[in-house]
Design an enzyme around this catalytic site. Structure first.
Site, short mmCIF file in Angstrom:
data_model
loop_
_atom_site.label_atom_id
_atom_site.label_comp_id
_atom_site.label_asym_id
_atom_site.label_seq_id
_atom_site.Cartn_x
_atom_site.Cartn_y
_atom_site.Cartn_z
N ALA A 136 0.84 -1.29 -0.10
CA ALA A 136 0.03 -0.05 0.11
C ALA A 136 0.75 1.32 0.04
CB ALA A 136 -0.99 -0.01 1.17
N HIS A 188 8.90 -5.28 2.17
CA HIS A 188 8.82 -4.37 0.87
C HIS A 188 9.80 -4.76 -0.33
CE1 HIS A 188 4.97 -2.42 1.87
NE2 HIS A 188 5.47 -2.21 3.12
N GLY A 247 -6.73 -10.95 11.03
CA GLY A 247 -7.54 -11.73 10.22
C GLY A 247 -7.81 -11.58 8.77
N ASP A 271 0.34 -2.14 12.48
CA ASP A 271 0.43 -1.39 10.92
C ASP A 271 -1.05 -0.65 10.95
OD1 ASP A 271 1.47 -0.67 8.60
OD2 ASP A 271 1.03 -2.48 7.76
N LEU A 304 -4.92 -4.69 -0.08
CA LEU A 304 -4.92 -4.41 1.38
C LEU A 304 -4.25 -3.06 1.51
CD1 LEU A 304 -4.54 -7.75 3.40
CD2 LEU A 304 -6.62 -6.02 3.32
ZN LIG Z 1 3.25 0.02 7.48
#
Ligand SMILES: [Zn+2]
Length: 377
Positions: A136, A188, A247, A271, A304
């Site tokens: 993201a 990442h 979840g 996060d 997400l």
């Molecule tokens: Zn993060």
């Protein structure tokens, strides 16, 4: 100036270092002064405060907003039992990242956030990451040149960094961060297992601390012939591993796999983003629109976004996944504190900070103390 902390005590079932649950009384000022056992009266659960090493926002505030955003998120997460957190930056244009870090430093210099979690520093998530594994994060990646790394370290605020080991100049940057006491997180990244293992090894030889940033997310999976980033992190004897146990970000069995491989090195993070604690609706992450529905946060692309998780929910999720309370508590407190080299917190032990969470039978947060000061819930 803040007033001195007045002595207080809490009675209930104390979760002691080592994992036993004992009826007794916890006495504290700013630090824990005594643990008195007995009588056997039951009462609420008293556990160490939660340490979140990766949190972007909450309660409508975000680290990228500067000091005011950090104040908001630190207060919101404290109400959910987080007593220590690292405000986490997004991969954004360079000047914006620097401005956000200055905001965190400013708050720390002003004595932290009254009524909020303690802030021992910031987590820099990017821009030194792989353009192939943005998750993201907006596409604002950069090479960690010595000049950029020095500019960051001069701010004296970064406590953890996330970088991709395969990008240019990553190893030198990792060693410079580690030398400044910064936890080096692998994340990442599109690296193979060997590249990750080599970087971890280099940092450990230099005496540094390491972690995996949201294990399994934005790093690919684990295969027999390609153990990948996950395989390298879990088999390393020193690297800690962040897990987003909301979840949505990983399967329960992936979490249990990590726990089986690295029982003392798994740590739960949120996060969380701005929308955490705000219910469903429209929000924002790193300048991108986000939709939250049923507790699941997604970008317009459907991928997400961060989470709307809080640490008390992460604890419940761990216990629901079959992890005993004492072990789950370690994943929320001792492991993350150790991963950052914070030896003054993470357990209920005389001499440590009075960072304490009181929970009822349903693991709902009833009281929170940060450095002995009660948080208004
Ligand atoms: Zn993060």
């Amino acid at each position: 100036m803040t007033s001195p902390v007045s002595p207080a005590s809490l009675r209930g079932r104390l979760l002691l270092p080592g994992g036993s649950l004992v009826s007794g009384t916890l006495h504290f000022g700013a630090d824990i002064t005594a643990l008195e056992e007995g009588p056997e009266t039951g009462g609420p659960l008293i556990v160490p405060g939660f340490v979140d090493t990766h949190v972007h926002g909450g309660g409508g505030g975000d680290t990228m907003d500067g000091a005011e955003g950090v104040r908001t998120l630190a207060r919101m997460h404290a109400r959910h039992g987080t007593t220590t957190l690292l405000p986490t930056t997004m991969t954004n244009p360079w000047e914006r990242v620097l401005a956000a870090l200055r905001g965190v430093r400013e708050l720390m210099d002003a004595g932290g956030v009254p009524g909020g979690a303690d802030i021992p520093g910031a987590h820099l998530e990017g821009p030194f990451i792989s353009p192939q594994r943005l998750g993201a994060q907006p596409p604002c990646t950069l090479t960690p040149t010595p000049e950029r790394v020095q500019e960051l370290l001069a701010l004296n605020v970064i406590r953890a960094v996330t970088l991709a080991p395969e990008i240019e100049e990553a190893t030198d940057a990792a060693l410079a961060f580690a030398g400044a006491g910064v936890r080096v997180g692998i994340g990442h990244t599109a690296a193979d297992a060997e590249t990750v293992a080599a970087l971890l090894q280099a940092v450990h030889v230099a005496g540094g601390r390491t972690a995996g940033t949201h294990l399994f997310n934005a790093m690919g999976g684990i295969q027999g012939r390609e153990p990948g980033v996950v395989g390298a992190l879990l088999t390393d004897p020193h690297a800690f591993a962040e897990v987003i146990l909301d979840g949505f970000h990983l399967h329960r069995l992936s979490f249990l796999l990590a726990r089986a491989a690295a029982p003392d090195r798994v740590m739960l993070i949120t996060d969380a983003m701005r929308a955490a604690g705000q219910g469903d609706g429209e929000s924002e992450l790193g300048g991108q629109p986000v939709t939250v529905s049923g507790g699941r946060a997604t970008l317009a692309s459907g991928s997400l976004a961060g989470s709307v998780l809080t640490m008390d929910m992460a604890l419940k999720n761990a216990v629901a996944a079959g992890v005993p309370l004492a072990e789950a508590s370690r994943m929320l407190s001792l492991a993350p504190a150790r991963s950052l080299g914070l030896s003054d917190r993470g357990e209920l032990r005389v001499g440590l900070r009075a960072d304490v969470v009181v929970l009822d039978e349903e693991l709902k947060v009833r009281q929170v103390y940060v450095g002995g000061r009660s948080v208004a819930l």
